[in-house]
Design a protein around this motif. Structure first.
Motif, PDB file in Angstrom:
ATOM      1  N   ALA A 140     -34.600 -24.800  66.196  1.00  0.00           N
ATOM      2  CA  ALA A 140     -34.399 -25.230  67.583  1.00  0.00           C
ATOM      3  C   ALA A 140     -34.182 -26.742  67.656  1.00  0.00           C
ATOM      4  O   ALA A 140     -33.320 -27.227  68.406  1.00  0.00           O
ATOM      5  CB  ALA A 140     -35.600 -24.823  68.429  1.00  0.00           C
ATOM      6  N   MET A 141     -34.947 -27.503  66.866  1.00  0.00           N
ATOM      7  CA  MET A 141     -34.771 -28.957  66.852  1.00  0.00           C
ATOM      8  C   MET A 141     -33.411 -29.341  66.281  1.00  0.00           C
ATOM      9  O   MET A 141     -32.742 -30.260  66.772  1.00  0.00           O
ATOM     10  CB  MET A 141     -35.896 -29.610  66.054  1.00  0.00           C
ATOM     11  CG  MET A 141     -37.234 -29.628  66.771  1.00  0.00           C
ATOM     12  SD  MET A 141     -38.488 -30.584  65.875  1.00  0.00           S
ATOM     13  CE  MET A 141     -39.027 -29.345  64.695  1.00  0.00           C
ATOM     14  N   LEU A 142     -32.983 -28.622  65.233  1.00  0.00           N
ATOM     15  CA  LEU A 142     -31.677 -28.893  64.648  1.00  0.00           C
ATOM     16  C   LEU A 142     -30.557 -28.618  65.656  1.00  0.00           C
ATOM     17  O   LEU A 142     -29.611 -29.394  65.788  1.00  0.00           O
ATOM     18  CB  LEU A 142     -31.481 -28.037  63.402  1.00  0.00           C
ATOM     19  CG  LEU A 142     -30.160 -28.222  62.652  1.00  0.00           C
ATOM     20  CD1 LEU A 142     -30.095 -29.600  62.008  1.00  0.00           C
ATOM     21  CD2 LEU A 142     -29.992 -27.139  61.585  1.00  0.00           C
ATOM     22  N   LEU A 143     -30.676 -27.517  66.378  1.00  0.00           N
ATOM     23  CA  LEU A 143     -29.667 -27.190  67.388  1.00  0.00           C
ATOM     24  C   LEU A 143     -29.608 -28.242  68.483  1.00  0.00           C
ATOM     25  O   LEU A 143     -28.525 -28.587  68.972  1.00  0.00           O
ATOM     26  CB  LEU A 143     -29.975 -25.814  67.993  1.00  0.00           C
ATOM     27  CG  LEU A 143     -29.730 -24.602  67.086  1.00  0.00           C
ATOM     28  CD1 LEU A 143     -30.241 -23.335  67.754  1.00  0.00           C
ATOM     29  CD2 LEU A 143     -28.255 -24.468  66.766  1.00  0.00           C
ATOM     30  N   ALA A 144     -30.765 -28.766  68.886  1.00  0.00           N
ATOM     31  CA  ALA A 144     -30.793 -29.799  69.919  1.00  0.00           C
ATOM     32  C   ALA A 144     -30.073 -31.054  69.433  1.00  0.00           C
ATOM     33  O   ALA A 144     -29.311 -31.687  70.187  1.00  0.00           O
ATOM     34  CB  ALA A 144     -32.241 -30.113  70.300  1.00  0.00           C
ATOM     35  N   MET A 145     -30.292 -31.410  68.155  1.00  0.00           N
ATOM     36  CA  MET A 145     -29.623 -32.588  67.598  1.00  0.00           C
ATOM     37  C   MET A 145     -28.118 -32.364  67.514  1.00  0.00           C
ATOM     38  O   MET A 145     -27.316 -33.244  67.854  1.00  0.00           O
ATOM     39  CB  MET A 145     -30.203 -32.912  66.226  1.00  0.00           C
ATOM     40  CG  MET A 145     -29.592 -34.135  65.564  1.00  0.00           C
ATOM     41  SD  MET A 145     -30.393 -34.550  63.988  1.00  0.00           S
ATOM     42  CE  MET A 145     -31.991 -35.111  64.594  1.00  0.00           C
ATOM     43  N   ARG A 146     -27.728 -31.183  67.072  1.00  0.00           N
ATOM     44  CA  ARG A 146     -26.300 -30.879  66.972  1.00  0.00           C
ATOM     45  C   ARG A 146     -25.642 -30.823  68.347  1.00  0.00           C
ATOM     46  O   ARG A 146     -24.478 -31.211  68.511  1.00  0.00           O
ATOM     47  CB  ARG A 146     -26.103 -29.554  66.223  1.00  0.00           C
ATOM     48  CG  ARG A 146     -26.350 -29.676  64.720  1.00  0.00           C
ATOM     49  CD  ARG A 146     -26.588 -28.324  64.074  1.00  0.00           C
ATOM     50  NE  ARG A 146     -25.476 -27.419  64.213  1.00  0.00           N
ATOM     51  CZ  ARG A 146     -24.618 -27.101  63.225  1.00  0.00           C
ATOM     52  NH1 ARG A 146     -24.756 -27.655  62.042  1.00  0.00           N
ATOM     53  NH2 ARG A 146     -23.650 -26.235  63.424  1.00  0.00           N
ATOM     54  N   LYS A 147     -26.374 -30.339  69.343  1.00  0.00           N
ATOM     55  CA  LYS A 147     -25.823 -30.301  70.700  1.00  0.00           C
ATOM     56  C   LYS A 147     -25.575 -31.706  71.225  1.00  0.00           C
ATOM     57  O   LYS A 147     -24.546 -31.975  71.856  1.00  0.00           O
ATOM     58  CB  LYS A 147     -26.778 -29.552  71.627  1.00  0.00           C
ATOM     59  CG  LYS A 147     -26.258 -29.445  73.053  1.00  0.00           C
ATOM     60  CD  LYS A 147     -27.234 -28.684  73.945  1.00  0.00           C
ATOM     61  CE  LYS A 147     -26.703 -28.601  75.379  1.00  0.00           C
ATOM     62  NZ  LYS A 147     -27.653 -27.899  76.271  1.00  0.00           N
ATOM     63  N   ALA A 148     -26.527 -32.616  70.965  1.00  0.00           N
ATOM     64  CA  ALA A 148     -26.350 -34.001  71.411  1.00  0.00           C
ATOM     65  C   ALA A 148     -25.132 -34.619  70.734  1.00  0.00           C
ATOM     66  O   ALA A 148     -24.345 -35.331  71.375  1.00  0.00           O
ATOM     67  CB  ALA A 148     -27.609 -34.806  71.104  1.00  0.00           C
ATOM     68  N   GLU A 149     -24.952 -34.332  69.445  1.00  0.00           N
ATOM     69  CA  GLU A 149     -23.782 -34.842  68.740  1.00  0.00           C
ATOM     70  C   GLU A 149     -22.509 -34.220  69.314  1.00  0.00           C
ATOM     71  O   GLU A 149     -21.485 -34.894  69.472  1.00  0.00           O
ATOM     72  CB  GLU A 149     -23.882 -34.539  67.255  1.00  0.00           C
ATOM     73  CG  GLU A 149     -22.705 -35.081  66.461  1.00  0.00           C
ATOM     74  CD  GLU A 149     -22.721 -34.648  65.003  1.00  0.00           C
ATOM     75  OE1 GLU A 149     -21.807 -35.068  64.261  1.00  0.00           O
ATOM     76  OE2 GLU A 149     -23.629 -33.891  64.615  1.00  0.00           O
ATOM     77  N   GLY A 150     -22.575 -32.926  69.638  1.00  0.00           N
ATOM     78  CA  GLY A 150     -21.410 -32.258  70.207  1.00  0.00           C
ATOM     79  C   GLY A 150     -20.981 -32.858  71.536  1.00  0.00           C
ATOM     80  O   GLY A 150     -19.786 -32.971  71.823  1.00  0.00           O
ATOM     81  N   GLU A 151     -21.950 -33.260  72.362  1.00  0.00           N
ATOM     82  CA  GLU A 151     -21.610 -33.883  73.645  1.00  0.00           C
ATOM     83  C   GLU A 151     -20.890 -35.208  73.435  1.00  0.00           C
ATOM     84  O   GLU A 151     -19.958 -35.545  74.176  1.00  0.00           O
ATOM     85  CB  GLU A 151     -22.883 -34.067  74.468  1.00  0.00           C
ATOM     86  CG  GLU A 151     -23.484 -32.747  74.956  1.00  0.00           C
ATOM     87  CD  GLU A 151     -24.834 -32.933  75.613  1.00  0.00           C
ATOM     88  OE1 GLU A 151     -25.364 -34.070  75.560  1.00  0.00           O
ATOM     89  OE2 GLU A 151     -25.364 -31.960  76.182  1.00  0.00           O
TER      90      GLU A 151
END
Length: 291
Positions: A140-151
């Motif tokens: 879940a933490m990894l996905l949050a980091m990747r989502k921020a990068e995606g934005e």
């Protein structure tokens, strides 16, 4: 997409930590490093990872620590009784002093070390379930980091799409992109051939000019570029796994840009086409970072 996450947990005498690292890749690939005896956890962890991520090279590592149990010592009563019996039998001849406890315990075979009691299966299952729950937290933490990068990447891609649209408009406004200008230029060239007495009928010249004008018309490529830009913007709004679909659109962008350059009839349009190809390549490079 890149990312890093760490989650830790503890249960009883055991503590652990998961670390997950992610780097860019066109497809999904996960590698696990687990302590000996816990390899069976990989299947569940891999399935949980694959259900939520679709691209990237990932490495997941589990570190486990536990307080070692003190050895369980037992006294071999039979050996101790034999020693006491022998001492009583020979005490008067050899050593009248009573035996000392530390001396008796030091005799080999009196003190024995027993294996620790095995853990109940339910305790092992509960600990492993807690480990997998910690793994889910790390994911879940990894996905949050990747989502921020995606934005952040979405903003970069949007700017590149703006530049592709601008260059498309530049190509459209080019005089060489207008069918009338193309026809006039080709007609003038062919009329020069007629005046040079090459012997072509004027009707044939008009037919050839019309055919060449159709082949040199880039309006179809410009329309497709516009459609691809719209498709890319729609995908960016989706917010789901769009990386591979954007990959495909990058190929389509390149195809139209290459055709435009091949049809270009003057240096200005060629220059615009080359700029367009450069921006499309920048767009493609950024798309490699998208889930």
């Amino acid at each position: 997409m890149t990312g890093f996450a760490r989650a830790a947990g503890q249960r009883g005498a055991h503590s652990w930590s998961w670390e997950i690292k992610s780097v860019n890749a066109r497809s999904f690939d996960a590698r696990f490093r687990l302590p000996s005896g816990l390899d069976h956890l990989e299947v569940k962890a891999r399935n949980a990872l694959a259900a939520r991520l679709h691209r990237g090279n990932l490495t997941a590592q589990l570190s486990l620590a536990g307080r070692d149990e003190a050895p369980r010592l037992t006294i071999n009563e039979a050996v101790l009784e034999q020693l006491l019996s022998l001492h009583a039998r020979y005490a008067g001849r050899v050593d009248p002093a009573p035996p000392r406890l530390e001396g008796l315990l030091a005799v080999r075979g009196v003190v024995e070390q027993a294996d620790p009691e095995p853990e109940p299966p339910e305790a092992v299952e509960a600990r492993e379930a807690a480990m997998l729950a910690s793994f889910d937290e790390a994911v879940a933490m990894l996905l949050a980091m990747r989502k921020a990068e995606g934005e952040r990447l979405a903003a970069v891609l949007s700017r590149l799409l703006d530049e592709i649209e601008r260059l498309r408009g530049e190509a459209e406004r080019s005089a060489a992109a207008r069918p009338g200008a193309i026809m006039a230029r080709l007609t003038a060239q062919l009329r020069a051939m007629i005046e040079a007495n090459i012997g072509l009928p004027e009707e044939r010249v008009a037919q050839e000019a019309a055919l060449l004008a159709v082949k040199a018309d880039i309006r179809e490529e410009l329309d497709r570029l516009s459609a691809h830009v719209v498709a890319c913007r729609d995908l960016l709004k989706e917010g789901t796994a769009i990386g591979r679909r954007l990959d495909f659109l990058c190929q389509e962008f390149n195809r139209e840009a290459n055709t435009l350059c091949s049809k270009a009839g003057d240096a200005a349009l060629v220059a615009t086409g080359l700029k367009l190809k450069a921006v499309i390549e920048q767009f493609r490079e950024q798309v490699q970072n998208i889930e």
